[in-house]
Design a protein around this motif. Structure first.
Motif, PDB file in Angstrom:
ATOM      1  N   GLU A 401       9.778  69.898  57.284  1.00 59.93           N
ATOM      2  CA  GLU A 401       8.702  68.989  57.689  1.00 59.93           C
ATOM      3  C   GLU A 401       9.090  67.539  57.430  1.00 59.93           C
ATOM      4  O   GLU A 401       8.963  66.679  58.304  1.00 59.93           O
ATOM      5  N   ARG A 402       9.578  67.250  56.223  1.00 58.52           N
ATOM      6  CA  ARG A 402       9.961  65.877  55.898  1.00 58.52           C
ATOM      7  C   ARG A 402      11.145  65.422  56.739  1.00 58.52           C
ATOM      8  O   ARG A 402      11.170  64.286  57.238  1.00 58.52           O
ATOM      9  N   GLY A 403      12.129  66.309  56.925  1.00 60.37           N
ATOM     10  CA  GLY A 403      13.290  65.936  57.724  1.00 60.37           C
ATOM     11  C   GLY A 403      12.910  65.616  59.156  1.00 60.37           C
ATOM     12  O   GLY A 403      13.445  64.679  59.757  1.00 60.37           O
ATOM     13  N   TYR A 404      11.980  66.384  59.718  1.00 65.52           N
ATOM     14  CA  TYR A 404      11.550  66.124  61.088  1.00 65.52           C
ATOM     15  C   TYR A 404      10.843  64.777  61.186  1.00 65.52           C
ATOM     16  O   TYR A 404      11.142  63.964  62.073  1.00 65.52           O
ATOM     17  N   LEU A 405       9.902  64.516  60.282  1.00 66.17           N
ATOM     18  CA  LEU A 405       9.154  63.261  60.338  1.00 66.17           C
ATOM     19  C   LEU A 405      10.039  62.052  60.075  1.00 66.17           C
ATOM     20  O   LEU A 405       9.751  60.948  60.551  1.00 66.17           O
ATOM     21  N   GLN A 406      11.121  62.241  59.340  1.00 66.72           N
ATOM     22  CA  GLN A 406      12.061  61.141  59.098  1.00 66.72           C
ATOM     23  C   GLN A 406      13.060  60.970  60.232  1.00 66.72           C
ATOM     24  O   GLN A 406      13.899  60.065  60.187  1.00 66.72           O
TER      25      GLN A 406
END
Length: 436
Positions: A401-406
């Motif tokens: 999730e964090r990797g996608y949003l970043q």
């Protein structure tokens, strides 16, 4: 069971794109010797920025399914092919559109596809793979040039003569009672359910739920799932209402007009006289479903399609699965397909979403695996690319999730907030506001 879907020149999908339900190899996993059917996943979610083409991937599959279902019966004989090519350059208008699916039916793998232009079917093919070996069932090169495999059987030549240049042979064969092709037609045209977040589609889904509520055993299961959603509801029931004659006449005219134009009109006359009423928990008060929130309506309408799909082993395709639903509810729908105790028929779920919580572990540790996540991204020419998360080989403990949003995997919008600030900095005060 869907294995792969390939498409080219459909809306923003200019170049060939592939969506796969085949599971990515696990680390250290050896290829199974003699394996005819690959290991598959039961759910796949597509993520991307607004207008990146997520819905177009689902629309392409829906268009193909509808073409199989209705090209022979409802496409106008002289009306050409109502395709939806890429329109942002001349190449899309001049190039054929392409659709192909690899799927399982009764334990046998098949590959079916076709090419079309604005006027005719340019090519159509169907292959089977019994015991893993390819076998041609039929090939079509141009509107009238056919070659049939010896294993197909049936009145193939007669059906070919009855097939128009702008109609699919598979559609025509089903209409003419070909046993094998009729069964494959059912798989591609009738065993795929589509859910979009608009009023008419919601009504079609509610009709499916209504049908379940009219059977005592199914109604029990629907109402239990309704209570478990923590919506403050005790039960749903179907009641009949009186329809004025003039309204019924208008309904019949609308139904015929939609069907004559080749559209779907799921509500029949008997259903039109019925409605769903919901009883609030702890009370005897019942309310029309139209008085409930959008989230309540979506959950109840999705239950019908979901239960039918899971019990029958079909494919459910949902655009904006998170629309009006709490993340816990949308993740529950996904987990129902992934749970082998619930999904005992090999049913599948394909959806598009913006809800990044489904990529993380806050709701559940296994909502979506790395081979169940796909991304869409548009280039400078407006063409969509579709690619899987598995291409990035994320670590087992990586926060997806964090990797996608970043932006680690792409497929996210870029918005310069400093530019937004500049726009507001240059705005004039409203004329109807008093000056300070």
């Amino acid at each position: 069971m869907l294995l792969r879907f390939r498409v080219a020149n459909h809306r923003s999908l200019r170049d060939e794109q592939t969506l796969s339900f085949v599971a990515a190899p696990r680390r250290g996993e050896q290829k199974r010797k003699g394996a005819v059917i690959p290991r598959t996943v039961s759910a796949a979610g597509i993520y991307g920025a607004n207008a990146s083409g997520k819905s177009n991937v689902l629309d392409a599959l829906r268009w193909m399914s509808r073409a199989v279902k209705s090209s022979h019966t409802t496409w106008a004989p002289s009306g050409g092919v109502p395709r939806r090519p890429f329109l942002l350059d001349e190449t899309g208008r001049k190039t054929p559109s392409f659709y192909e699916v690899d799927f399982l039916d009764e334990g046998v793998r098949y590959s079916y596809g076709f090419e079309i232009d604005d006027e005719n079917v340019r090519g159509e093919w169907l292959y089977s793979f019994p015991a893993g070996r390819p076998r041609t069932l039929f090939e079509r090169n141009g509107p009238e040039d056919y070659r049939f495999g010896r294993s197909l059987g049936g009145e193939t030549a007669r059906i070919a003569k009855l097939t128009r240049g702008n109609a699919l042979y598979l559609s025509s064969a089903a209409s003419n009672n070909h046993p094998l092709l009729g069964a494959l037609y059912e798989t591609l045209a009738e065993k795929v359910h589509f859910a979009e977040q608009d009023h008419f589609d919601e009504q079609a889904r509610l009709s499916a739920t209504m049908s379940l509520l009219e059977h005592p055993r199914a109604a029990r299961d629907v109402n239990e799932l309704l209570r478990l959603a923590d919506l403050g509801l005790e039960s749903a029931e179907v009641v009949r209402r009186e329809i004025p004659p003039e309204v019924l006449t208008s309904f019949r005219r609308l139904r015929e007009a939609v069907r004559e134009s080749g559209g779907d009109f799921a509500t029949d006359e008997e259903q039109f006289g019925k409605e769903i009423r919901l009883r609030r928990a702890g009370t005897d008060v019942t309310l029309d479903i139209r008085e409930e929130s959008a989230g309540t309506r979506v959950w109840l309408s999705m239950l019908g399609y979901t239960l039918v799909t899971l019990l029958a082993g079909h494919l459910l395709v949902v655009d904006e699965i998170d629309s009006s639903l709490h993340p816990v509810l949308s993740s529950t729908l996904i987990r129902m397909f992934k749970d082998p105790e619930i999904n005992r028929t090999g049913a599948q779920l394909l959806f598009a979403s913006h809800d990044t919580t489904l990529l993380g572990t806050m709701l559940a540790d296994d909502t979506l695996g790395r081979d169940e996540v796909w991304f869409t991204e548009k280039d400078a020419n407006g063409a969509t690319s579709l690619f899987p998360l598995a291409d990035f080989r994320p670590r087992t403990d990586e926060n997806i999730e964090r990797g996608y949003l970043q932006g680690r995997y792409g497929a996210v919008p870029y918005l310069n907030f400093d530019k937004v600030r500049e726009i507001f900095r240059g705005m004039e005060p409203r004329l109807d506001e008093p000056s300070a």
